[in-house]
Structures are given as C-alpha cells and as structure tokens.
Design a protein around this motif. Structure first.
Motif, PDB file in Angstrom:
ATOM      1  N   THR A  64       1.048  -1.269  -0.083  1.00  0.00           N
ATOM      2  CA  THR A  64       0.206  -0.173   0.038  1.00  0.00           C
ATOM      3  C   THR A  64       1.303   1.444  -0.015  1.00  0.00           C
ATOM      4  O   THR A  64       2.282   1.055   0.384  1.00  0.00           O
ATOM      5  N   SER A  66       1.674   3.386   2.392  1.00  0.00           N
ATOM      6  CA  SER A  66       2.901   2.951   3.756  1.00  0.00           C
ATOM      7  C   SER A  66       2.989   1.675   3.799  1.00  0.00           C
ATOM      8  O   SER A  66       3.394   1.412   5.392  1.00  0.00           O
ATOM      9  N   ARG A  67       2.486   1.189   3.205  1.00  0.00           N
ATOM     10  CA  ARG A  67       3.478  -0.921   3.500  1.00  0.00           C
ATOM     11  C   ARG A  67       3.862  -1.444   2.944  1.00  0.00           C
ATOM     12  O   ARG A  67       3.554  -1.327   1.655  1.00  0.00           O
ATOM     13  N   GLN A  69       6.502  -5.291   2.384  1.00  0.00           N
ATOM     14  CA  GLN A  69       6.681  -6.635   2.632  1.00  0.00           C
ATOM     15  C   GLN A  69       8.451  -6.672   2.020  1.00  0.00           C
ATOM     16  O   GLN A  69       8.759  -6.224   0.877  1.00  0.00           O
ATOM     17  N   TRP A 140       7.875  -7.038   7.322  1.00  0.00           N
ATOM     18  CA  TRP A 140       7.104  -6.067   6.924  1.00  0.00           C
ATOM     19  C   TRP A 140       7.392  -4.777   7.662  1.00  0.00           C
ATOM     20  O   TRP A 140       7.827  -4.913   8.690  1.00  0.00           O
ATOM     21  N   LEU A 142       5.453  -0.800   8.066  1.00  0.00           N
ATOM     22  CA  LEU A 142       4.425   0.512   8.393  1.00  0.00           C
ATOM     23  C   LEU A 142       5.184   1.776   8.234  1.00  0.00           C
ATOM     24  O   LEU A 142       5.878   2.033   9.160  1.00  0.00           O
ATOM     25  N   THR A 144       5.472   5.540   8.819  1.00  0.00           N
ATOM     26  CA  THR A 144       4.226   6.429   9.409  1.00  0.00           C
ATOM     27  C   THR A 144       4.983   7.466   9.082  1.00  0.00           C
ATOM     28  O   THR A 144       4.236   8.469   9.176  1.00  0.00           O
ATOM     29  N   SER A 153       9.496   4.063  10.520  1.00  0.00           N
ATOM     30  CA  SER A 153       9.005   3.441  10.473  1.00  0.00           C
ATOM     31  C   SER A 153       8.180   2.842  11.432  1.00  0.00           C
ATOM     32  O   SER A 153       9.431   2.332  12.243  1.00  0.00           O
ATOM     33  N   ARG A 154       7.249   1.414  11.452  1.00  0.00           N
ATOM     34  CA  ARG A 154       7.372   0.780  12.298  1.00  0.00           C
ATOM     35  C   ARG A 154       7.295  -0.870  11.532  1.00  0.00           C
ATOM     36  O   ARG A 154       6.939  -0.801  10.633  1.00  0.00           O
ATOM     37  N   GLY A 155       7.826  -1.609  12.596  1.00  0.00           N
ATOM     38  CA  GLY A 155       7.722  -2.959  11.531  1.00  0.00           C
ATOM     39  C   GLY A 155       7.372  -4.271  12.295  1.00  0.00           C
ATOM     40  O   GLY A 155       7.110  -4.089  13.810  1.00  0.00           O
TER      41      GLY A 155
END
Length: 174
Positions: A64, A66-67, A69, A140, A142, A144, A153-155
């Motif tokens: 997406t 913001s995401r 993989q 993954w 995400l 932010t 980012s967070r994963g």
C-alpha cells in the motif's frame, strides 16, 4: 539512509559490541534501490587490528502507500580488512578505570609484519554469502512518516528512525 534510532531488539548485541573499548560501530546504513526493489542493510565494525563488514540483502514489495513487505535473501560477510599497523589508543576506559596500553603496543610491534602477511592472503578472498531461507526472513514495514530527508517506520521488528545521508538533520545531531 542512516539510523538515528531503533528499538529493534536484534540490533542490541551489535550496539553492545560498539560500546566495548577496542571495537566500534563504524557505519550502519540502508540502501534502497526502487528500480530493482532491493534493500541492503550494511554494518562495518572497526578495531585497531581489523575492519569487519557484513550486510543483508532483501527484496521488497509495495503493498500500500504506507506498507512494504520485505523478504531477506542473504547475508554477506566481507573478508576482514586487517590493519598493516596496529594502532592502539594510549589508554582505554574499562568500567570507569583508565588502563595504559603503551606496554601492550610495544609488545605487539613485532606482530605487525605477520599482520601484513595475513592482509595480503585475505585480501583476494571472496565474501562469504549465507542464504536466509524460510518465513523467518520475511518482514514488513509500515511507514509512519516520510520526507526527502527523514523516515519513521514500524515493523514486526520494532521502530526505525532514519535520515538520508547528507541530510542537514545529521548536522543538527553532531
């Protein structure tokens, strides 16, 4: 991108190594190639005797806006670059106590020629490549926040705050 902060628990041993008196984290970086959809996370450790470099290569897929993989493919250990001269600091601080290394350095001077010979034999060796198979290599992110100089980012591995190499943000921190 250069890390400013991480809460990724698997990096804690690496950061602990960098806190030892004679081994320092020289660089930690991340290069993202949007054309080949590849990420390379690289680290270089240095000591008075040698420099050690290793990296992990991954492919990524944008899921997406913001995401992302991520699938790690392999780890690469470069042959160590052994110093031709042993450049120890004069003193080292261990648990708040200064230890004089001048006597040690004088003892090690005869070893410098042996180190030069080892350097010549190792320098032509290929890197050691280790495949990273299975689901443990999948991750993954995400994203932010993202701008020209900065990414948060967070994963599934934690929180990552990175700045682009050459960013004015890095000047503010030094």
């Amino acid at each position: 991108m250069l890390p400013l902060y991480t809460a990724f628990s698997e990096l804690l041993p690496l950061l602990a190594v960098g806190a030892t008196p004679l081994l320092k984290v020289k660089t930690i970086s991340q290069v993202i190639d949007s054309k080949t959809l590849e990420i390379v996370n690289a680290t270089t450790l240095s000591s008075p005797f040698a420099t050690f470099s290793f990296s992990a290569t991954a492919s990524f897929e944008v899921q997406t806006s913001s995401r992302v993989q991520v699938q790690f493919k392999e780890g690469v250990f470069q042959p160590p670059e052994i110093s031709s001269s042993l450049d120890l600091p004069e003193t080292v601080d261990i648990f708040g106590q200064k230890i004089d290394l001048k006597p040690v350095q004088q003892t090690l001077n005869p070893i410098q020629e042996a180190a030069a010979n080892i350097t010549r034999s190792i320098s032509g060796q290929p890197p050691l490549k280790v495949p990273l198979p299975g689901n443990r290599a999948a991750s993954w992110l995400l994203i932010t926040y993202l701008d020209h100089d900065f990414r948060i980012s967070r994963g599934d591995g934690g929180l990552f705050i990175l700045a682009k190499e050459g960013s004015p943000l890095l000047d503010l921190l030094s």
